[in-house]
Design an enzyme around this catalytic site. Structure first.
Site, mmCIF file in Angstrom:
data_model
loop_
_atom_site.group_PDB
_atom_site.id
_atom_site.type_symbol
_atom_site.label_atom_id
_atom_site.label_comp_id
_atom_site.label_asym_id
_atom_site.label_seq_id
_atom_site.Cartn_x
_atom_site.Cartn_y
_atom_site.Cartn_z
ATOM 1 N N ARG A 197 3.519 -6.635 3.550
ATOM 2 C CA ARG A 197 2.206 -6.436 4.167
ATOM 3 C C ARG A 197 1.151 -7.023 3.241
ATOM 4 O O ARG A 197 1.174 -6.770 2.029
ATOM 5 C CB ARG A 197 1.933 -4.951 4.374
ATOM 6 C CG ARG A 197 0.806 -4.653 5.366
ATOM 7 C CD ARG A 197 0.349 -3.213 5.303
ATOM 8 N NE ARG A 197 -0.496 -2.992 4.130
ATOM 9 C CZ ARG A 197 -0.261 -2.070 3.200
ATOM 10 N NH1 ARG A 197 0.783 -1.277 3.289
ATOM 11 N NH2 ARG A 197 -1.081 -1.953 2.170
ATOM 12 N N ASP A 252 -2.911 -7.470 2.363
ATOM 13 C CA ASP A 252 -4.245 -6.912 2.550
ATOM 14 C C ASP A 252 -5.295 -8.002 2.333
ATOM 15 O O ASP A 252 -5.155 -8.833 1.427
ATOM 16 C CB ASP A 252 -4.488 -5.769 1.565
ATOM 17 C CG ASP A 252 -3.491 -4.631 1.741
ATOM 18 O OD1 ASP A 252 -2.983 -4.460 2.868
ATOM 19 O OD2 ASP A 252 -3.206 -3.925 0.757
ATOM 20 N N ASN A 261 2.044 -6.647 -0.629
ATOM 21 C CA ASN A 261 2.882 -5.459 -0.805
ATOM 22 C C ASN A 261 4.293 -5.789 -0.322
ATOM 23 O O ASN A 261 4.491 -6.063 0.863
ATOM 24 C CB ASN A 261 2.337 -4.288 0.011
ATOM 25 C CG ASN A 261 0.903 -3.951 -0.350
ATOM 26 O OD1 ASN A 261 0.645 -3.238 -1.295
ATOM 27 N ND2 ASN A 261 -0.046 -4.501 0.407
ATOM 28 N N TYR A 311 -3.361 8.417 2.822
ATOM 29 C CA TYR A 311 -2.126 9.146 3.084
ATOM 30 C C TYR A 311 -2.280 10.588 3.547
ATOM 31 O O TYR A 311 -1.362 11.137 4.162
ATOM 32 C CB TYR A 311 -1.249 9.143 1.822
ATOM 33 C CG TYR A 311 -0.862 7.763 1.367
ATOM 34 C CD1 TYR A 311 -0.014 6.974 2.130
ATOM 35 C CD2 TYR A 311 -1.359 7.224 0.180
ATOM 36 C CE1 TYR A 311 0.346 5.702 1.725
ATOM 37 C CE2 TYR A 311 -1.001 5.952 -0.241
ATOM 38 C CZ TYR A 311 -0.147 5.199 0.539
ATOM 39 O OH TYR A 311 0.200 3.943 0.136
ATOM 40 N N SER A 324 -1.756 1.306 -3.999
ATOM 41 C CA SER A 324 -2.380 2.460 -3.347
ATOM 42 C C SER A 324 -3.753 2.806 -3.918
ATOM 43 O O SER A 324 -4.120 3.970 -3.990
ATOM 44 C CB SER A 324 -1.456 3.678 -3.430
ATOM 45 O OG SER A 324 -0.285 3.463 -2.683
ATOM 46 N N GLU A 358 3.326 6.371 -7.561
ATOM 47 C CA GLU A 358 3.407 6.507 -6.109
ATOM 48 C C GLU A 358 4.667 7.255 -5.665
ATOM 49 O O GLU A 358 5.097 7.133 -4.516
ATOM 50 C CB GLU A 358 3.361 5.127 -5.464
ATOM 51 C CG GLU A 358 2.080 4.358 -5.748
ATOM 52 C CD GLU A 358 2.075 2.976 -5.141
ATOM 53 O OE1 GLU A 358 1.879 2.864 -3.922
ATOM 54 O OE2 GLU A 358 2.283 1.998 -5.891
ATOM 55 N N GLU A 399 -4.040 -8.703 -1.840
ATOM 56 C CA GLU A 399 -2.767 -8.462 -2.518
ATOM 57 C C GLU A 399 -1.617 -8.455 -1.531
ATOM 58 O O GLU A 399 -1.791 -8.303 -0.328
ATOM 59 C CB GLU A 399 -2.795 -7.147 -3.289
ATOM 60 C CG GLU A 399 -3.025 -5.906 -2.456
ATOM 61 C CD GLU A 399 -3.133 -4.659 -3.320
ATOM 62 O OE1 GLU A 399 -2.117 -3.968 -3.481
ATOM 63 O OE2 GLU A 399 -4.239 -4.392 -3.835
ATOM 64 N N GLY A 453 4.373 1.181 2.592
ATOM 65 C CA GLY A 453 4.641 2.547 2.995
ATOM 66 C C GLY A 453 5.243 2.633 4.385
ATOM 67 O O GLY A 453 4.977 1.802 5.254
#
Length: 327
Positions: A263, A265, A281, A224, A150, A22, A279, A285
């Protein structure tokens, strides 16, 4: 509380780039954060951990750092350990929480142990019994690396004959590969700010975002680089359901011991509106397409103020601080 005087932050390093898959996104995040800090007269400097060694990091004598590294060698506890050793306060979760959250298998085991809803899964090997796995989880299933982000290396498998190929695709990125029960429904994500404990500085969730990707494919490119994905923030869900999702998210954040920001998900199952954790994070991002800034804007928090709030939480582990005082 955000320091009113920019000088109170001292010399700030923005760690970006790195060596993970990433890297490209990390550079985009890092440059966004750097620009925000400079616009607020913070003495901020870019530091690419993929191009510079650790002695160069120590030589910079940063007073604190903002981590915008994504994936391995930055989000997985390794860089956090380096910063603990160097005594440089950093944004985001601790060594342990970062390492735990980066590993989807271990994250799910912790959540399951705490009774939090997350899709069932199997860890895969090259000689796994594909028929048995498909039978137990029911097709379709999601196959993905345990320690990548990602959607890298992820495959949605609709036929048992595809399982071996999906495993090989994921195994190219990680030796640990999992097959996860597919939850049919809406994809949600919820940013969190603060410390995952009770009290005055307790974590708070930002507004939920519903992700509407083309054909349900929220791929690396759709995340992205394309503008085809639509986002609803907040989504058209009942207030009761939104509160249920946010409570689950805060529980998930706390049991992993996260802090600073992150964050989570989720999937919201279509047939009964039950949320399932996917998951965590710990270094999300911060690009122009990123979701944490989008959610922050929904409550009037600008990108620049968001960055300053996160930077103000930079710290070291309490254990490490205590150990230093004893020596």
């Amino acid at each position: 509380m955000i320091a009113l005087n920019p000088k109170e932050f001292g010399k700030v390093g923005v760690l970006m780039g790195g060596r993970s898959a990433e890297r490209e996104i990390s550079l985009m995040s890092g440059n966004g954060v750097l620009g925000a800090l400079l616009s607020r007269n913070i003495d901020a400097h870019a530091f690419d951990t993929g191009m510079n060694d650790l002695s160069a990091l120590a030589a910079q004598k940063f007073d604190r750092v903002f981590i915008t590294l994504h994936g391995r060698y930055g989000e997985d506890g390794t860089m956090q350990g380096v910063l603990e050793h160097l005594g440089i306060p950093y944004t985001g979760s601790s060594v342990l929480a970062s390492a735990l959250a980066m590993d989807k298998e271990m994250t799910k085991r912790v959540w399951m142990n705490e009774g939090l809803s997350t899709p069932r899964f199997h860890m895969l090997k090259s000689d796994s019994n594909w028929d048995a796995i498909a039978h137990d989880l029911c097709l379709p299933v999601i196959v993905k690396p345990s320690r990548e982000g990602s959607t890298i290396g992820l495959t949605k498998v609709t036929n048992v004959s595809q399982l071996c190929k999906a495993y090989e695709n994921a195994a190219a990125f990680d030796t640990n590969v999992l097959a996860e029960e597919f939850i049919d429904g809406d994809e949600l994500t919820v940013p969190v700010l603060g410390v995952g404990t009770e009290g005055a500085s307790a974590a708070r969730s930002l507004p939920i975002i519903r992700i509407l990707a083309p054909d349900g494919d929220y791929s690396y490119q759709n995340k992205y680089f394309k503008d085809d994905t639509r986002y609803e923030c907040p989504p058209p869900l009942s207030m009761c359901l939104q509160e249920e999702v946010q409570r689950l998210v805060l529980q998930a954040y706390r049991v992993l011991g996260c802090r600073g920001w992150g964050r989570i998900d989720l999937m919201l199952r279509k047939r009964d509106n039950k949320p399932y954790l996917l998951e965590m994070n710990t270094s999300p991002g911060m690009t122009g397409h990123s979701l944490v800034p989008m959610s922050a804007r929904a409550v009037g928090l600008s990108y620049e103020d968001l960055v300053l709030e996160i930077l103000s939480t930079a710290t070291l582990d309490l254990y490490m601080n205590t150990l230093g005082k004893l020596q």
